[in-house]
Design an enzyme around this catalytic site. Sequence first.
Site, PDB file in Angstrom:
ATOM      1  N   ASP A 111     -95.295  35.366 -38.808  1.00  0.00           N
ATOM      2  CA  ASP A 111     -94.889  34.096 -38.232  1.00  0.00           C
ATOM      3  C   ASP A 111     -94.638  34.298 -36.733  1.00  0.00           C
ATOM      4  OD1 ASP A 111     -93.899  31.188 -38.907  1.00  0.00           O
ATOM      5  OD2 ASP A 111     -92.199  32.084 -37.868  1.00  0.00           O
ATOM      6  N   HIS A 309     -96.792  30.535 -47.019  1.00  0.00           N
ATOM      7  CA  HIS A 309     -96.416  31.023 -45.691  1.00  0.00           C
ATOM      8  C   HIS A 309     -95.675  32.349 -45.698  1.00  0.00           C
ATOM      9  CE1 HIS A 309     -95.260  30.855 -41.488  1.00  0.00           C
ATOM     10  NE2 HIS A 309     -93.999  31.025 -41.836  1.00  0.00           N
TER      11      HIS A 309
END
Length: 334
Positions: A111, A309
Amino acid sequence: MAQPTPVPSPVPGPRHRLVEVPGGRIHLVEQGTGPLVLLLHGFPESWRAWSHQLPVLAAAGHHAVAVDLRGYGRSSKPADVASYRMLCHVADNVAVVRALGEETATVVGHDWGSTIAAASALLRPDVFTAVGMLGVPYAPPGGPRPTDAFAAIGGDEEFYVGYFQEPGRAEAEIEPDVRGWLAGFYASLSADTMAPAGADSPFFVPAGRRMSDRFVEGVLPAWLTEAELDEYAGEFERTGLTGALNRYRNADRDWEDLAAWNGAPITQRSLFVGAERDASTTWLSAAIDAFPATLPGLTASHILKDCGHWIPRERAAEVNGILLDWLTPPSPRP
């Protein structure tokens, strides 16, 4: 008489440490000895994002170190928004390597950690000799001013990055119920709990609404226990969210700071691991297509099927295997 086969000594458990950096201090958790592997988390997490990787990398002969980025956990939280610019994060990473008594390291991020890892490799190839990126692919600096680009996304709805950029606005939504907001955010971006295809995206905020209005509610993803959620929530209830959100508030500043590297490739040995159901991967598919030019040192690239994610947690065993394969130097040809 045959001698018993030696049993390897177990790797000592993780150790917490605070190290001094130019901007204050960085809290890190380390395990193992050997070549240094620096692990950088994303938003809104902490060093715990790498809890499944630390012991595995350590057992394989690496010095695995997961940090709390500035603004998180026990690391420093400067008041000035500009203190969260990319140049400061790169400086933190260099200082951590030096504080650990090393000259070089492999840096791996997920991320925002992926973007920070890439910038660290780009700006300091003398220190970061290999880089692994999870979720967010490398895209060289340059292009239009970020806030202009964000404003053009979403039509009548506001893209979440723009929503996060206004100081105090996201904090006012999150901080009254940190645990509930985190639970919804984690679930909405996890493959096993996210809303079905075609549902309204949590990444876009209609006028007068909150980002969390589109979150999945009432369920936790399989990778997250109630106790772990309590730990995450407890940290952010203590620290607030401003330090973490200030990373988003430096997009234009980074664009200006890194102008000298516009279009520059990362030439070190590199790795990319994306996820089939992660917006960070799918939205940036053009960046992945450009890897032959932007990552000429790429030695492995993976897209994990049916993964959301939170790649290091959702697919911990698979990520561990990929990292170990990549970190193992290729055998010399006879």
